[in-house]
Design a protein around this motif. Sequence first.
Motif, PDB file in Angstrom:
ATOM      1  N   ARG A  69       0.830  -1.202   0.000  1.00  0.00           N
ATOM      2  CA  ARG A  69       0.000   0.000   0.000  1.00  0.00           C
ATOM      3  C   ARG A  69       0.873   1.265   0.000  1.00  0.00           C
ATOM      4  N   LEU A  70       1.951   1.247   0.796  1.00  0.00           N
ATOM      5  CA  LEU A  70       2.841   2.410   0.838  1.00  0.00           C
ATOM      6  C   LEU A  70       3.581   2.607  -0.482  1.00  0.00           C
ATOM      7  N   SER A  71       4.015   1.509  -1.108  1.00  0.00           N
ATOM      8  CA  SER A  71       4.790   1.634  -2.350  1.00  0.00           C
ATOM      9  C   SER A  71       3.932   2.151  -3.504  1.00  0.00           C
ATOM     10  N   PRO A  75       7.146   5.090  -4.112  1.00  0.00           N
ATOM     11  CA  PRO A  75       7.966   3.933  -4.493  1.00  0.00           C
ATOM     12  C   PRO A  75       9.169   3.688  -3.572  1.00  0.00           C
ATOM     13  N   ASP A  76       9.543   4.651  -2.775  1.00  0.00           N
ATOM     14  CA  ASP A  76      10.683   4.463  -1.874  1.00  0.00           C
ATOM     15  C   ASP A  76      10.427   3.388  -0.815  1.00  0.00           C
ATOM     16  N   ASP A  79      10.793  -1.749  -0.727  1.00  0.00           N
ATOM     17  CA  ASP A  79      11.544  -2.826  -0.069  1.00  0.00           C
ATOM     18  C   ASP A  79      11.342  -2.838   1.448  1.00  0.00           C
ATOM     19  N   LEU A  80      10.293  -2.189   1.938  1.00  0.00           N
ATOM     20  CA  LEU A  80      10.030  -2.140   3.380  1.00  0.00           C
ATOM     21  C   LEU A  80       9.807  -3.538   3.956  1.00  0.00           C
ATOM     22  N   ALA A  81       9.050  -4.371   3.269  1.00  0.00           N
ATOM     23  CA  ALA A  81       8.759  -5.715   3.774  1.00  0.00           C
ATOM     24  C   ALA A  81      10.039  -6.530   3.902  1.00  0.00           C
TER      25      ALA A  81
END
Length: 99
Positions: A69-71, A75-76, A79-81
């Motif tokens: 949802r954030l990406s 787009p930054d 790779d949070l996950a």
Amino acid sequence: MHDLIGAYQRLDRLYRLYIKSAFPLRSRVLSQERDTILNRRGVLSQPPLVETVPIYPSSGLNLAGAAQRLSSECPDYGDLAELAKKLFPANIELYHHQW
């Protein structure tokens, strides 16, 4: 609501009754002395330690869902996950304040 204090008191009473019935004493004085010793705090049992914990509202998203949802917005965060997978297991939902 669970009755933690009542459960502690019932178990404590049952242990005292068990000791009296399993190890009876003929002498009333010795029996009273044993009861006095067993009634001291910390001898037979410790009072329960009750810690209140707030119930946080869920966000309904796991880490992968939140990252997706954030990406889409920025787009930054793509790779949070991958970055946080050691902190949050994949099957755990994030709380609202974590989201």
